[in-house]
Design an enzyme around this catalytic site. Structure first.
Site, PDB file in Angstrom:
ATOM      1  N   SER A  46       0.748  -1.435  -0.065  1.00  0.00           N
ATOM      2  CA  SER A  46      -0.013   0.683  -0.369  1.00  0.00           C
ATOM      3  C   SER A  46       0.699   1.068   0.070  1.00  0.00           C
ATOM      4  O   SER A  46       0.646   2.498  -0.401  1.00  0.00           O
ATOM      5  CB  SER A  46      -1.062   0.049   1.587  1.00  0.00           C
ATOM      6  OG  SER A  46      -0.326   0.216   2.576  1.00  0.00           O
ATOM      7  N   ARG A  77       6.748  -7.820  -6.305  1.00  0.00           N
ATOM      8  CA  ARG A  77       7.412  -9.375  -6.533  1.00  0.00           C
ATOM      9  C   ARG A  77       6.676 -10.406  -6.927  1.00  0.00           C
ATOM     10  O   ARG A  77       7.075 -11.074  -7.730  1.00  0.00           O
ATOM     11  CB  ARG A  77       7.323  -9.080  -5.529  1.00  0.00           C
ATOM     12  CG  ARG A  77       8.840 -10.620  -4.628  1.00  0.00           C
ATOM     13  CD  ARG A  77       8.974 -10.928  -3.021  1.00  0.00           C
ATOM     14  NE  ARG A  77       8.824 -10.216  -1.741  1.00  0.00           N
ATOM     15  CZ  ARG A  77      10.257  -9.570  -1.395  1.00  0.00           C
ATOM     16  NH1 ARG A  77      10.837 -10.090  -2.723  1.00  0.00           N
ATOM     17  NH2 ARG A  77      10.822  -8.378  -1.302  1.00  0.00           N
ATOM     18  N   ARG A  78       5.338 -10.292  -7.047  1.00  0.00           N
ATOM     19  CA  ARG A  78       3.913 -10.317  -7.653  1.00  0.00           C
ATOM     20  C   ARG A  78       4.529 -10.328  -9.765  1.00  0.00           C
ATOM     21  O   ARG A  78       3.549  -9.277  -9.689  1.00  0.00           O
ATOM     22  CB  ARG A  78       2.861 -10.735  -6.864  1.00  0.00           C
ATOM     23  CG  ARG A  78       3.100 -11.850  -5.688  1.00  0.00           C
ATOM     24  CD  ARG A  78       2.217 -11.098  -4.980  1.00  0.00           C
ATOM     25  NE  ARG A  78       0.773 -10.208  -5.384  1.00  0.00           N
ATOM     26  CZ  ARG A  78       0.108 -10.044  -5.145  1.00  0.00           C
ATOM     27  NH1 ARG A  78      -0.350 -10.738  -5.895  1.00  0.00           N
ATOM     28  NH2 ARG A  78      -0.687  -8.714  -4.945  1.00  0.00           N
ATOM     29  N   LYS A 103       9.440   2.182   7.905  1.00  0.00           N
ATOM     30  CA  LYS A 103       9.497   2.371   9.209  1.00  0.00           C
ATOM     31  C   LYS A 103       9.778   1.041  10.084  1.00  0.00           C
ATOM     32  O   LYS A 103       8.869   0.844  10.550  1.00  0.00           O
ATOM     33  CB  LYS A 103       8.587   3.071   9.570  1.00  0.00           C
ATOM     34  CG  LYS A 103       8.311   4.847   8.309  1.00  0.00           C
ATOM     35  CD  LYS A 103       6.780   5.229   9.036  1.00  0.00           C
ATOM     36  CE  LYS A 103       6.741   6.475   8.091  1.00  0.00           C
ATOM     37  NZ  LYS A 103       5.334   7.246   8.662  1.00  0.00           N
ATOM     38  N   LYS A 121       6.736   4.969  16.179  1.00  0.00           N
ATOM     39  CA  LYS A 121       5.367   5.886  16.717  1.00  0.00           C
ATOM     40  C   LYS A 121       4.950   4.602  16.590  1.00  0.00           C
ATOM     41  O   LYS A 121       3.092   4.520  16.462  1.00  0.00           O
ATOM     42  CB  LYS A 121       4.571   6.671  15.978  1.00  0.00           C
ATOM     43  CG  LYS A 121       5.377   6.522  14.230  1.00  0.00           C
ATOM     44  CD  LYS A 121       4.279   5.753  13.709  1.00  0.00           C
ATOM     45  CE  LYS A 121       4.741   5.496  12.241  1.00  0.00           C
ATOM     46  NZ  LYS A 121       3.365   4.583  11.610  1.00  0.00           N
ATOM     47  N   SER A 176      -4.310   2.671  10.426  1.00  0.00           N
ATOM     48  CA  SER A 176      -3.057   2.218  11.239  1.00  0.00           C
ATOM     49  C   SER A 176      -3.017  -0.106  10.599  1.00  0.00           C
ATOM     50  O   SER A 176      -3.477   0.088  12.122  1.00  0.00           O
ATOM     51  CB  SER A 176      -2.549   2.845  12.032  1.00  0.00           C
ATOM     52  OG  SER A 176      -1.222   2.330  12.784  1.00  0.00           O
ATOM     53  N   ARG A 177      -1.650   0.373  10.138  1.00  0.00           N
ATOM     54  CA  ARG A 177      -1.641  -1.619  10.534  1.00  0.00           C
ATOM     55  C   ARG A 177      -1.016  -2.187  11.771  1.00  0.00           C
ATOM     56  O   ARG A 177      -1.464  -2.109  12.326  1.00  0.00           O
ATOM     57  CB  ARG A 177      -0.401  -2.034   9.429  1.00  0.00           C
ATOM     58  CG  ARG A 177      -0.956  -1.895   8.575  1.00  0.00           C
ATOM     59  CD  ARG A 177       0.394  -2.134   6.856  1.00  0.00           C
ATOM     60  NE  ARG A 177       0.787  -1.305   6.333  1.00  0.00           N
ATOM     61  CZ  ARG A 177       2.141  -1.094   5.713  1.00  0.00           C
ATOM     62  NH1 ARG A 177       2.310  -2.310   6.047  1.00  0.00           N
ATOM     63  NH2 ARG A 177       1.538   0.649   5.118  1.00  0.00           N
ATOM     64  N   ASN A 178      -0.346  -0.832  12.683  1.00  0.00           N
ATOM     65  CA  ASN A 178       0.105  -1.152  13.668  1.00  0.00           C
ATOM     66  C   ASN A 178      -1.032  -0.864  14.705  1.00  0.00           C
ATOM     67  O   ASN A 178      -1.199  -1.882  16.142  1.00  0.00           O
ATOM     68  CB  ASN A 178       1.008   0.179  14.291  1.00  0.00           C
ATOM     69  CG  ASN A 178       2.811  -0.623  13.210  1.00  0.00           C
ATOM     70  OD1 ASN A 178       3.209  -1.416  14.030  1.00  0.00           O
ATOM     71  ND2 ASN A 178       3.016   0.115  12.224  1.00  0.00           N
ATOM     72  N   GLU A 213       5.036  -2.757  10.803  1.00  0.00           N
ATOM     73  CA  GLU A 213       6.478  -2.998  11.248  1.00  0.00           C
ATOM     74  C   GLU A 213       6.821  -3.370  13.258  1.00  0.00           C
ATOM     75  O   GLU A 213       7.808  -3.627  13.849  1.00  0.00           O
ATOM     76  CB  GLU A 213       6.494  -1.923  10.417  1.00  0.00           C
ATOM     77  CG  GLU A 213       7.809  -2.355   9.315  1.00  0.00           C
ATOM     78  CD  GLU A 213       8.241  -2.981   8.813  1.00  0.00           C
ATOM     79  OE1 GLU A 213       8.801  -3.693   9.733  1.00  0.00           O
ATOM     80  OE2 GLU A 213       8.779  -2.838   6.965  1.00  0.00           O
TER      81      GLU A 213
END
Length: 332
Positions: A11, A32-33, A106, A191, A254-256, A281
């Site tokens: 993303s 990559r794919r 990050k 963060k 946010s993934r985190n 991450e």
């Protein structure tokens, strides 16, 4: 042959490639794919990571990394932090000898505990002045939807920072520059750890007072850690510090935050990783950052409690009191 190459079609890599192309730069994106590269190149879409977004005609994609790097005047890296060294080791020789190399990543490398700019400098044996990092309140989908935002481009070379910032700007994306690479990079890393904590308490069901307490104390932790490692305190109150912290802690994009929320709901670390569409991450950065903090003598209670939850040694419901109070009153 494009002006710049972006390596990594998740993303954020796809969004940044779009921002570059929308600013007038012919851009090639390495995926990559092969099927992802074909979809981007032929349909102007990346439905897996950016559903509903139409990509510009000046953005092209390929699954041939050497073709992507051929002649690129700037190279942007948007792969997971733990994969960066291997990618550079295998393909770094194809990067042009004068091309600035820009980290959009990050994270901190496990084992070495190095920031991404340090991994780049070490693996490619190049001067730090060729390396730049980008950080700030940059939720990928919002930028892809062309919501106005800003970021910081940082390099030890002001010239490199300016060259990158001139490309990385358009009507909805503006780039500022500084030379505080340590602060800018650690702001983006740390963060994520606070966002994990916010996600945990959200998953448990705690409210806005708890979250505000954690964000406020989290900024203090982030600042103390970064300054102890050579950052400028002012950087941590700017886009790369406070700005990124607010965006990452306050949005379900946010993934985190999402990873933390799953932890708060009772999922194990292994289950969280399996359920995530993309890499969070912060999960990989907890341990190396904790080690760096211990080595520098920096107290980080929020990070420590998140680590206990990740290791299954603390019930997520018990985390908030530990994050918002101390045994003895101390000066804020």
């Amino acid at each position: 042959m494009a002006d710049v190459a972006v390596l990594g079609a998740g993303s954020w890599g796809t969004t940044f490639a779009k921002a570059l192309a929308d600013g007038g730069t012919d851009t090639v994106l390495w995926a990559r794919r092969p099927e992802a590269a074909r979809e981007i190149d032929e349909s102007r879409r990346n439905t897996r990571y950016l559903p509903g977004i139409t990509l510009p005609a000046t953005l092209h994609a390929t699954s041939d990394i050497r073709a992507a790097l051929d002649g690129a005047s700037q190279v942007y890296l948007a792969v997971p932090s733990q994969q960066l060294r291997e990618l550079l080791r295998e393909h770094g020789g194809a990067i042009g000898p004068d091309a600035p190399i820009v980290s959009l990543i990050k994270g901190v490398e496990a084992g070495s505990r190095l920031r991404m700019s340090e991994v780049i400098a070490q693996e490619l044996a190049i001067d730090a002045g060729r390396i730049a990092v980008v950080s700030g309140p940059n939720l990928a989908l919002e930028i892809a939807q062309e919501h106005p935002t800003a970021a910081v481009v940082s390099s030890s070379s002001s010239q490199t920072a300016r060259e990158v910032a001139k490309r990385a700007r358009n009507d909805y994306f503006h780039s500022f520059i500084n030379t505080d690479v340590v602060g800018t990079e650690f702001g983006g890393v740390l963060k994520n750890l606070v966002a994990l904590a916010i996600g945990i308490v959200d998953g448990v069901g705690y409210g806005e007072n708890t979250k505000a307490s954690i964000i406020t104390r989290g900024l203090a932790e982030v600042t103390d850690f970064a300054v102890a490692h050579g950052a400028e305190r002012e950087t941590m109150s700017g886009l790369a510090g406070l700005g990124d912290l607010i965006a990452t802690c306050g949005s379900p994009l946010s993934r985190n935050f999402t990873a933390g929320r799953l932890l708060g709901m009772g999922y194990s670390r292994t289950d969280v990783v399996a359920r995530m569409e993309q890499v969070a991450e912060g999960l990989a950065s907890v341990e190396p950052v904790a080690q760096l903090a211990a080595a520098a003598g920096v107290r980080m209670p929020i990070l420590e409690q998140v680590r206990l939850v990740l290791d299954g040694e603390m019930d997520p419901r018990d985390i908030a009191p530990h994050l918002t109070t101390d045994d003895e009153p101390i000066q804020e």
